[in-house]
Scaffold this motif. Structure first.
Motif, short mmCIF file in Angstrom:
data_model
loop_
_atom_site.label_atom_id
_atom_site.label_comp_id
_atom_site.label_asym_id
_atom_site.label_seq_id
_atom_site.Cartn_x
_atom_site.Cartn_y
_atom_site.Cartn_z
N GLU A 1 -23.20 50.15 14.45
CA GLU A 1 -22.39 51.09 13.66
C GLU A 1 -21.25 50.53 13.35
O GLU A 1 -20.77 50.58 12.08
CB GLU A 1 -22.02 52.45 14.52
N PHE A 2 -20.66 49.78 14.14
CA PHE A 2 -19.17 49.04 13.89
C PHE A 2 -19.77 47.90 12.46
O PHE A 2 -18.79 47.83 11.70
CB PHE A 2 -18.66 48.41 15.03
N ARG A 3 -20.61 47.21 12.65
CA ARG A 3 -21.11 46.46 11.73
C ARG A 3 -21.22 46.93 10.42
O ARG A 3 -20.78 46.50 9.60
CB ARG A 3 -22.41 45.66 12.13
N MET B 1 -17.27 58.61 14.47
CA MET B 1 -16.61 57.33 15.10
C MET B 1 -15.07 57.73 15.40
O MET B 1 -14.36 58.27 14.76
CB MET B 1 -16.70 56.16 14.52
N TYR C 1 -11.82 52.99 16.06
CA TYR C 1 -13.00 52.18 15.84
C TYR C 1 -12.88 51.86 14.12
O TYR C 1 -13.36 50.88 13.54
CB TYR C 1 -14.24 52.70 16.02
N ARG C 2 -12.61 52.84 13.44
CA ARG C 2 -12.70 52.88 11.93
C ARG C 2 -11.41 51.77 11.43
O ARG C 2 -11.59 51.10 10.65
CB ARG C 2 -12.38 54.36 11.28
N ALA D 1 -12.62 48.27 12.15
CA ALA D 1 -13.62 47.97 11.23
C ALA D 1 -12.74 47.35 9.69
O ALA D 1 -13.06 46.43 9.37
CB ALA D 1 -14.52 49.17 11.00
N LYS E 1 -11.02 43.95 10.53
CA LYS E 1 -11.86 43.10 10.79
C LYS E 1 -12.36 42.92 9.37
O LYS E 1 -12.55 41.82 8.79
CB LYS E 1 -13.03 43.46 11.51
#
Length: 89
Positions: A38-40, A73, A77-78, A81, A84
């Motif tokens: 999900e992160f990817r 999420m 985490y959002r 992402a 990143k």
């Protein structure tokens, strides 16, 4: 000499960094694998938004992509992402 009398070989010896790796057997849980997947996906969405909107700054990408990410999420985490994706673009 910048190192106060040290020879070149001594200076080089001090610059060598040792790296050691250890192989570990680890079986990730299905929940962890789902979270990583999900992160990817969220990072990929952020990259797509950055390309579509032609933005690369963290603040602008955050404002344009945050609402498109999974509401299931947690917020950090959002944001992770988005951060990143900003580094990848």
């Amino acid at each position: 000499m910048p190192y106060l009398g040290m020879t070149n070989s001594l200076v080089l010896a001090l610059l060598v960094i040792a790296v050691r790796s250890v192989r570990q057997k680890h079986q990730a849980s299905l929940e962890l694998l789902w979270l990583l997947d999900e992160f990817r996906r969220m990072v990929n969405v952020c990259i797509a938004v950055g390309i579509e909107e032609n933005v690369s700054s963290l603040k602008t990408l955050s404002s344009k992509s945050y609402h498109r990410l999974s509401r299931e999420m947690l917020g950090y985490y959002r944001l992770g992402a988005i951060s990143k994706a900003t580094g990848i673009e």
